[in-house]
Design an enzyme around this catalytic site. Structure first.
Site, PDB file in Angstrom:
ATOM      1  N   ARG A  14       0.808  -1.220   0.000  1.00  0.00           N
ATOM      2  CA  ARG A  14       0.000   0.000   0.000  1.00  0.00           C
ATOM      3  C   ARG A  14       0.846   1.277   0.000  1.00  0.00           C
ATOM      4  O   ARG A  14       0.338   2.370  -0.219  1.00  0.00           O
ATOM      5  CB  ARG A  14      -0.956  -0.020   1.209  1.00  0.00           C
ATOM      6  CG  ARG A  14      -2.065  -1.042   1.061  1.00  0.00           C
ATOM      7  CD  ARG A  14      -2.762  -1.337   2.386  1.00  0.00           C
ATOM      8  NE  ARG A  14      -1.990  -2.252   3.232  1.00  0.00           N
ATOM      9  CZ  ARG A  14      -2.426  -2.726   4.409  1.00  0.00           C
ATOM     10  NH1 ARG A  14      -3.606  -2.367   4.868  1.00  0.00           N
ATOM     11  NH2 ARG A  14      -1.681  -3.564   5.116  1.00  0.00           N
ATOM     12  N   ASP A 103       5.891  -1.745  11.478  1.00  0.00           N
ATOM     13  CA  ASP A 103       5.319  -0.500  10.953  1.00  0.00           C
ATOM     14  C   ASP A 103       4.554   0.259  12.034  1.00  0.00           C
ATOM     15  O   ASP A 103       3.652   1.029  11.737  1.00  0.00           O
ATOM     16  CB  ASP A 103       4.405  -0.802   9.752  1.00  0.00           C
ATOM     17  CG  ASP A 103       3.219  -1.682  10.108  1.00  0.00           C
ATOM     18  OD1 ASP A 103       3.166  -2.199  11.239  1.00  0.00           O
ATOM     19  OD2 ASP A 103       2.337  -1.857   9.247  1.00  0.00           O
ATOM     20  N   TYR A 362      33.046  32.706  -1.854  1.00  0.00           N
ATOM     21  CA  TYR A 362      33.115  31.246  -1.753  1.00  0.00           C
ATOM     22  C   TYR A 362      34.499  30.881  -1.244  1.00  0.00           C
ATOM     23  O   TYR A 362      35.506  31.217  -1.877  1.00  0.00           O
ATOM     24  CB  TYR A 362      32.871  30.562  -3.109  1.00  0.00           C
ATOM     25  CG  TYR A 362      33.226  29.098  -3.028  1.00  0.00           C
ATOM     26  CD1 TYR A 362      32.499  28.242  -2.206  1.00  0.00           C
ATOM     27  CD2 TYR A 362      34.328  28.576  -3.723  1.00  0.00           C
ATOM     28  CE1 TYR A 362      32.854  26.906  -2.073  1.00  0.00           C
ATOM     29  CE2 TYR A 362      34.682  27.236  -3.590  1.00  0.00           C
ATOM     30  CZ  TYR A 362      33.946  26.412  -2.762  1.00  0.00           C
ATOM     31  OH  TYR A 362      34.293  25.102  -2.615  1.00  0.00           O
ATOM     32  N   ALA A 419      42.357  45.047  -3.885  1.00  0.00           N
ATOM     33  CA  ALA A 419      41.086  44.678  -4.513  1.00  0.00           C
ATOM     34  C   ALA A 419      41.319  44.221  -5.948  1.00  0.00           C
ATOM     35  O   ALA A 419      42.197  44.722  -6.650  1.00  0.00           O
ATOM     36  CB  ALA A 419      40.141  45.872  -4.487  1.00  0.00           C
TER      37      ALA A 419
HETATM   38  C1  UD1 Z   1      -1.847  -6.262  11.237  1.00  0.00           C
HETATM   39  C2  UD1 Z   1      -2.798  -7.118  12.059  1.00  0.00           C
HETATM   40  C3  UD1 Z   1      -4.025  -6.275  12.422  1.00  0.00           C
HETATM   41  C4  UD1 Z   1      -3.611  -5.042  13.186  1.00  0.00           C
HETATM   42  C5  UD1 Z   1      -2.551  -4.264  12.422  1.00  0.00           C
HETATM   43  C6  UD1 Z   1      -1.957  -3.206  13.331  1.00  0.00           C
HETATM   44  C7  UD1 Z   1      -2.504  -9.407  11.268  1.00  0.00           C
HETATM   45  C8  UD1 Z   1      -3.081 -10.517  10.500  1.00  0.00           C
HETATM   46  N1  UD1 Z   1      -3.197  -8.275  11.301  1.00  0.00           N
HETATM   47  O1  UD1 Z   1      -2.514  -5.933  10.018  1.00  0.00           O
HETATM   48  O2  UD1 Z   1      -4.921  -7.044  13.222  1.00  0.00           O
HETATM   49  O3  UD1 Z   1      -4.719  -4.221  13.444  1.00  0.00           O
HETATM   50  O4  UD1 Z   1      -1.463  -5.116  11.998  1.00  0.00           O
HETATM   51  O5  UD1 Z   1      -1.065  -2.358  12.698  1.00  0.00           O
HETATM   52  O6  UD1 Z   1      -1.446  -9.586  11.873  1.00  0.00           O
HETATM   53  N2  UD1 Z   1       4.936  -8.926   7.828  1.00  0.00           N
HETATM   54  C9  UD1 Z   1       5.910  -9.905   7.743  1.00  0.00           C
HETATM   55  N3  UD1 Z   1       5.667 -11.018   7.016  1.00  0.00           N
HETATM   56  C10 UD1 Z   1       4.483 -11.227   6.381  1.00  0.00           C
HETATM   57  C11 UD1 Z   1       3.487 -10.235   6.480  1.00  0.00           C
HETATM   58  C12 UD1 Z   1       3.742  -9.098   7.212  1.00  0.00           C
HETATM   59  O7  UD1 Z   1       6.984  -9.742   8.318  1.00  0.00           O
HETATM   60  O8  UD1 Z   1       4.354 -12.278   5.751  1.00  0.00           O
HETATM   61  C13 UD1 Z   1       5.208  -7.715   8.607  1.00  0.00           C
HETATM   62  C14 UD1 Z   1       5.124  -6.437   7.789  1.00  0.00           C
HETATM   63  O9  UD1 Z   1       6.394  -6.107   7.251  1.00  0.00           O
HETATM   64  C15 UD1 Z   1       4.647  -5.420   8.818  1.00  0.00           C
HETATM   65  C16 UD1 Z   1       3.889  -6.245   9.838  1.00  0.00           C
HETATM   66  O10 UD1 Z   1       4.235  -7.588   9.605  1.00  0.00           O
HETATM   67  O11 UD1 Z   1       5.721  -4.786   9.461  1.00  0.00           O
HETATM   68  C17 UD1 Z   1       2.370  -6.067   9.721  1.00  0.00           C
HETATM   69  O12 UD1 Z   1       1.950  -6.429   8.423  1.00  0.00           O
HETATM   70  P1  UD1 Z   1       0.793  -5.650   7.693  1.00  0.00           P
HETATM   71  O13 UD1 Z   1       0.573  -6.287   6.381  1.00  0.00           O
HETATM   72  O14 UD1 Z   1       1.016  -4.197   7.728  1.00  0.00           O
HETATM   73  O15 UD1 Z   1      -0.452  -6.007   8.648  1.00  0.00           O
HETATM   74  P2  UD1 Z   1      -1.823  -5.221   8.740  1.00  0.00           P
HETATM   75  O16 UD1 Z   1      -2.664  -5.541   7.575  1.00  0.00           O
HETATM   76  O17 UD1 Z   1      -1.587  -3.807   9.042  1.00  0.00           O
HETATM   77 CA    CA Z   2       0.173  -2.541   9.175  1.00  0.00          CA
END
Ligand code: UD1
Ligand code: CA
Length: 449
Positions: A14, A103, A362, A419
């Site tokens: 996103r 994040d 400069y 100068a």
């Molecule tokens: C997730 C939560 C959601 C919560 C939100 C809060 C899940 C299923 N959902 O959703 O309930 O409200 O965070 O911010 O956990 N990542 C990995 N490996 C993967 C997928 C993701 O390391 O396979 C990491 C991403 O880099 C990121 C974090 O996990 O830092 C969260 O992933 P993201 O896809 O942002 O989850 P959300 O949809 O925000």
């Molecule tokens: Ca997230």
């Protein structure tokens, strides 16, 4: 015994970016570094970062923290799948595991402590941070009983319309009893709208699981897109500026000012409008900065004034006045009680006390002594097209307007440069140097037609 795991393997679709989401910058630090730093106060026993998409770049970004263990998640099959990767590195671990989404950059250390305390005091199998959001769109919804025991978490996209009415969201910050989590991790299924293994599905398999509402919901703002990144920046800025104002810094118009949280200020610093302080910058008491100024990775001594100027990677000592419209860069070092004025650029130049460079100059790769006066329009010709050369200007020397100092060059002490001179050879102490053609006047001369 607490270990920390940070989820940083996702791409962050996103964000619409080539850069992994967790490497986007927020006030001078990446999101993942901020998540990591929020755990510092709890002194975790081990720190694990789960990497995948452009994992090497994430590793590189976290180089300053050599004790981190990187765990690879080859395919990004969801947050639950990410945590499954810890089963082997944490094989013999018996303590609690704090899990943070990479994040979520605005967490306060006190909040994490509160999470861990609640977890321990209640002997929970898992405890998570939640908040009541005015706009819960996009977050997983947390359903609890009246004692805050969690019954279910449903992702936004999997919610029914009725479930979407619940404003209590999952902050993506959890404390788990690791052996109990490890026992249920292999049972996750990917039967949801995204066909991913959701970490949030473990809560239905563990008991007891408790939710802790954070007081300030801004803390668990997650960054999924650029708009949320800018909202987070705004929150961070308000925190930083409020702190400095409480510590005795005046800000004439805080809304027009930005300050990285790596910057250090003393009391009685005055920040004028449209001023931006970045990186490893320190400013001592009584200094006045701005309006219209950018300072990055630089140190200002006490009672310095800077007006409409740009200063990077440089040092300015006490009582010196900079600007308007000066540019200091590349390790410029200005002594006490100097004046660096209108349209002056200084690069890798050091300047002794009480020296003035007031207009249109400069100076690059130069070393100036004390009480030097650089006349308007003096330029060092420090670059011959292939190499840079040094200019040395000793104590008490004055250059006339529009002098060109062709480096390598040394002007001794108390030298005066006439100068308009183009000085190409070294000049001894106590001398006048005139390096231009003499004026010729032809009286009564007319152009013949
Ligand atoms: C997730 C939560 C959601 C919560 C939100 C809060 C899940 C299923 N959902 O959703 O309930 O409200 O965070 O911010 O956990 N990542 C990995 N490996 C993967 C997928 C993701 O390391 O396979 C990491 C991403 O880099 C990121 C974090 O996990 O830092 C969260 O992933 P993201 O896809 O942002 O989850 P959300 O949809 O925000
Ligand atoms: Ca997230």
């Amino acid at each position: 015994m607490v270990a920390v795991a940070i989820l940083a393997a996702g791409r962050g679709t996103r964000m619409k970016s080539d850069l992994p989401k967790v490497l986007h910058q927020l006030g001078g630090r990446s999101l993942v570094e901020r998540a990591l730093l929020s755990c510092e106060a709890i002194s975790p026993l081990r720190r694990l970062v789960i990497i995948g998409y452009q994992g090497e770049r994430v590793q590189d970004n976290l180089k300053p923290y050599p004790d981190i263990e990187f765990v690879e998640q080859r395919e990004q099959l969801g947050t639950g799948h990410a945590i499954q990767q810890l089963l082997s590195p944490l094989d013999n671990f018996n303590g609690d595991l704090l899990v943070l989404n990479g994040d979520v950059p605005l967490l306060r250390p006190e909040t994490l402590k509160q999470l861990i305390d609640t977890h321990k005091n209640n002997q929970n199998a898992a405890t998570l941070l939640t908040a009541q959001l005015p706009n819960p769109h996009g977050y997983g919804r947390v359903f609890c009983d009246h004692q805050n025991y969690v019954q279910q978490i449903v992702e936004h996209r999997d919610c029914t319309d009725a479930q979407k009415q619940n404003r209590r969201i999952n902050g993506g910050v959890y404390c788990f009893n690791w052996p109990q989590l490890a026992a249920v991790l292999p049972q996750l299924h990917a039967d949801n709208d995204q066909e991913e293994y959701y970490l949030t599905d473990v809560f239905a398999m563990m008991q007891p699981v408790m939710a802790v509402d954070v007081e300030d919901y801004q803390e668990i703002t997650g960054i999924n897109d650029r708009r949320q990144l800018s909202v987070a920046y705004h929150i961070l800025q308000n925190r930083v500026k409020d702190n400095w104002m409480r510590a005795g810094v005046t800000m004439i118009d805080p809304d027009s000012v930005t300050i990285d949280d790596t910057v250090e200020l003393e009391a009685d610093v005055i920040i004028e409008p449209e001023t931006h302080l970045r990186g490893q910058t320190q400013i001592k008491a009584g200094s006045r900065v701005g309006p219209g100024t950018l300072i990055e990775n630089s140190q200002l001594g006490p009672n310095v004034t800077v007006l409409y100027s740009v200063i990077s990677d440089s040092e300015v000592a006490a009582e010196t006045r900079i600007g308007p419209y000066a540019h200091l860069r590349g390790e410029a070092k200005i002594g006490e009680s100097c004046r660096v004025g209108n349209f002056v650029e200084l690069k890798k130049t050091s300047v002794g006390e009480k020296t003035n460079i007031a207009h249109l100059s400069y100076l690059g790769d130069a070393t100036l002594g004390e009480r030097v006066n650089i006349g308007a329009g003096t330029i060092t010709a420090n670059y011959d097209g292939a190499n840079k050369h040094q200019t040395i200007i000793k104590t008490g020397t004055k250059t006339g307007s529009n002098s060109v100092l062709v480096a390598p060059l040394t002007l001794g002490t108390d030298v005066t440069v006439a100068a308009g001179s183009v000085v190409t050879e070294d000049v001894e102490d106590d001398s006048l140097v005139i390096a231009r053609s003499r004026q010729v006047v032809k009286k009564g001369w007319r152009l013949e037609s």
